[in-house]
Write a protein that holds these residues in place. Sequence first.
Motif, PDB file in Angstrom:
ATOM      1  N   LEU A  56      18.883  13.757  33.856  1.00  0.00           N
ATOM      2  CA  LEU A  56      19.290  13.974  32.472  1.00  0.00           C
ATOM      3  C   LEU A  56      18.044  14.019  31.594  1.00  0.00           C
ATOM      4  CD1 LEU A  56      22.137  13.843  30.919  1.00  0.00           C
ATOM      5  CD2 LEU A  56      21.345  11.596  30.177  1.00  0.00           C
ATOM      6  N   THR A  57      18.021  14.939  30.632  1.00  0.00           N
ATOM      7  CA  THR A  57      16.922  14.952  29.656  1.00  0.00           C
ATOM      8  C   THR A  57      17.535  15.087  28.257  1.00  0.00           C
ATOM      9  OG1 THR A  57      16.570  17.336  29.388  1.00  0.00           O
ATOM     10  CG2 THR A  57      15.558  16.302  31.327  1.00  0.00           C
ATOM     11  N   ALA A  58      16.687  14.928  27.253  1.00  0.00           N
ATOM     12  CA  ALA A  58      17.167  15.094  25.879  1.00  0.00           C
ATOM     13  C   ALA A  58      17.736  16.495  25.672  1.00  0.00           C
ATOM     14  CB  ALA A  58      16.032  14.815  24.892  1.00  0.00           C
ATOM     15  N   ASN A  59      17.252  17.472  26.443  1.00  0.00           N
ATOM     16  CA  ASN A  59      17.732  18.853  26.304  1.00  0.00           C
ATOM     17  C   ASN A  59      19.217  19.006  26.612  1.00  0.00           C
ATOM     18  OD1 ASN A  59      15.166  19.788  25.725  1.00  0.00           O
ATOM     19  ND2 ASN A  59      14.674  20.094  27.886  1.00  0.00           N
ATOM     20  N   ASP A  60      19.785  18.012  27.252  1.00  0.00           N
ATOM     21  CA  ASP A  60      21.197  18.091  27.656  1.00  0.00           C
ATOM     22  C   ASP A  60      22.145  17.534  26.608  1.00  0.00           C
ATOM     23  OD1 ASP A  60      20.457  19.020  30.254  1.00  0.00           O
ATOM     24  OD2 ASP A  60      19.897  16.962  30.775  1.00  0.00           O
ATOM     25  N   LEU A  61      21.617  17.100  25.469  1.00  0.00           N
ATOM     26  CA  LEU A  61      22.440  16.314  24.550  1.00  0.00           C
ATOM     27  C   LEU A  61      22.728  17.032  23.229  1.00  0.00           C
ATOM     28  CD1 LEU A  61      20.566  12.921  25.074  1.00  0.00           C
ATOM     29  CD2 LEU A  61      22.621  13.729  26.257  1.00  0.00           C
ATOM     30  N   ILE A  62      23.941  16.866  22.773  1.00  0.00           N
ATOM     31  CA  ILE A  62      24.352  17.340  21.448  1.00  0.00           C
ATOM     32  C   ILE A  62      24.910  16.125  20.707  1.00  0.00           C
ATOM     33  CG2 ILE A  62      26.021  18.788  20.196  1.00  0.00           C
ATOM     34  CD1 ILE A  62      25.877  20.723  22.652  1.00  0.00           C
ATOM     35  N   TYR A  63      24.469  15.945  19.467  1.00  0.00           N
ATOM     36  CA  TYR A  63      24.877  14.745  18.719  1.00  0.00           C
ATOM     37  C   TYR A  63      25.952  15.098  17.697  1.00  0.00           C
ATOM     38  CZ  TYR A  63      24.252  10.289  16.224  1.00  0.00           C
ATOM     39  OH  TYR A  63      24.443   9.062  15.658  1.00  0.00           O
ATOM     40  N   SER A 115      15.538  15.805  15.699  1.00  0.00           N
ATOM     41  CA  SER A 115      14.475  16.784  15.979  1.00  0.00           C
ATOM     42  C   SER A 115      13.295  16.117  16.662  1.00  0.00           C
ATOM     43  CB  SER A 115      13.957  17.431  14.695  1.00  0.00           C
ATOM     44  OG  SER A 115      14.999  18.021  13.999  1.00  0.00           O
ATOM     45  N   GLU A 116      12.905  14.954  16.133  1.00  0.00           N
ATOM     46  CA  GLU A 116      11.776  14.224  16.737  1.00  0.00           C
ATOM     47  C   GLU A 116      12.059  13.905  18.198  1.00  0.00           C
ATOM     48  OE1 GLU A 116      10.569  11.793  12.708  1.00  0.00           O
ATOM     49  OE2 GLU A 116      11.375  10.665  14.418  1.00  0.00           O
ATOM     50  N   LEU A 117      13.304  13.555  18.469  1.00  0.00           N
ATOM     51  CA  LEU A 117      13.677  13.175  19.835  1.00  0.00           C
ATOM     52  C   LEU A 117      13.977  14.384  20.721  1.00  0.00           C
ATOM     53  CD1 LEU A 117      15.961  10.115  18.976  1.00  0.00           C
ATOM     54  CD2 LEU A 117      13.794  10.044  20.236  1.00  0.00           C
ATOM     55  N   ARG A 118      13.847  15.579  20.145  1.00  0.00           N
ATOM     56  CA  ARG A 118      14.060  16.843  20.883  1.00  0.00           C
ATOM     57  C   ARG A 118      15.507  17.031  21.329  1.00  0.00           C
ATOM     58  NH1 ARG A 118      11.344  20.910  20.772  1.00  0.00           N
ATOM     59  NH2 ARG A 118      11.337  21.406  22.976  1.00  0.00           N
ATOM     60  N   GLN A 156      16.237   8.336  22.911  1.00  0.00           N
ATOM     61  CA  GLN A 156      15.223   7.311  22.633  1.00  0.00           C
ATOM     62  C   GLN A 156      14.858   6.538  23.917  1.00  0.00           C
ATOM     63  OE1 GLN A 156      13.611   6.439  19.685  1.00  0.00           O
ATOM     64  NE2 GLN A 156      12.515   4.900  20.911  1.00  0.00           N
ATOM     65  N   TRP A 157      15.868   6.147  24.671  1.00  0.00           N
ATOM     66  CA  TRP A 157      15.600   5.392  25.912  1.00  0.00           C
ATOM     67  C   TRP A 157      14.811   6.248  26.899  1.00  0.00           C
ATOM     68  CZ3 TRP A 157      21.495   4.228  26.434  1.00  0.00           C
ATOM     69  CH2 TRP A 157      21.874   3.328  25.420  1.00  0.00           C
TER      70      TRP A 157
END
Length: 330
Positions: A26-33, A68-71, A324-325
């Motif tokens: 899993l990476t930040a690229n996989d996430l939608i908030y 954005s900072e967290l990509r 963040q983690w």
Amino acid sequence: MSYPYTRPRRMRRDDFSRRLMRETVLTANDLIYPVFVHELDGRAPVGSMPGIERLSIDELLRVAERASELRVPALALFPVTAPEAKSLTAEAAWQDDGLCQRAVRALKQRFPDLGVITDVALDPYTTHGQDGLIDDSGYVMNDETVEALVKQALSHAAAGADVVAPSDMMDGRIGQIRAELESQGHIHTRILAYSAKYASSFYGPFRDAVGSAGALGKGNKYTYQMDPANSDEAMREIALDLDEGADMIMVKPGMPYLDIVRRAKDEFGAPTFVYQVSGEYAMLRAAIGNGWLDERGCVMEALTSIKRAGADGVLTYFALDAAQWMREAG
Ligand code: PBG
């Protein structure tokens, strides 16, 4: 050749070989908030979703900066409509200066590279809390609703939304929205179709958050959202939405429906998204809050499992925490 020649535990013995054979990362690229936006100033907590708040547009911009900072690639916007703006005909849904439209403009102006996804459905805007327009018997009318959804989707695209996401489950809405987007020159607007959206009891906290729970009362959405018992029907819905012009499809909720996710990815190979919904968030948060589950462990496991099942990305209220983690873990 079996034991003792084959010992699966050899590969699990050390961190290096566990890392080498890890299949799903899993990476930040996989996430939608997903974010809730309200007309009020500041922030207001959502009682059934500890850690989640309704945000003013100013606060939304702060959250967008953090994302954005967290990509994290994209936000999904959910407006909280003031009770006096709701009506039987839901016209607050497609006003040029509506809350959602203003939020989209503010986001795209300040953070042009952050993807903005809007929800296309009428439930925040109707006095009865249904996703569409109802007839005298209370039945949600399909074709009249689709006309309204087209207006709503166009107003989102005009405000600059990158992705419109119909979550209403009306028949034929993807085709109508796609046709109208094309004819109005919005050829780049992506459609994320909530194709396999189930009539789930796990949406409760979301309905509290957007304030549609009271309006819906004892009502339900069984005449348009899918029966949790069905799997073939989900494949038919996905096939229709892709055929009508969806760029991405969604399965919702997440963890109780991972069999549907796997089938969808295997049968269609389309960009596939999963919504880890409010009730899933609430369950995990409640157990974490009581000290019964380890926060990072169970959240990362849940998200990784959704990706392993075939999702290309996950809408999750844990997106910023997880990003963040992952950053801290390097
Ligand atoms: C509204 C909509 C819902 C959710 C997303 N869009 C609620 C519903 O269908 O009643 C649920 C999301 C969640 O529970 O987190 N069309």
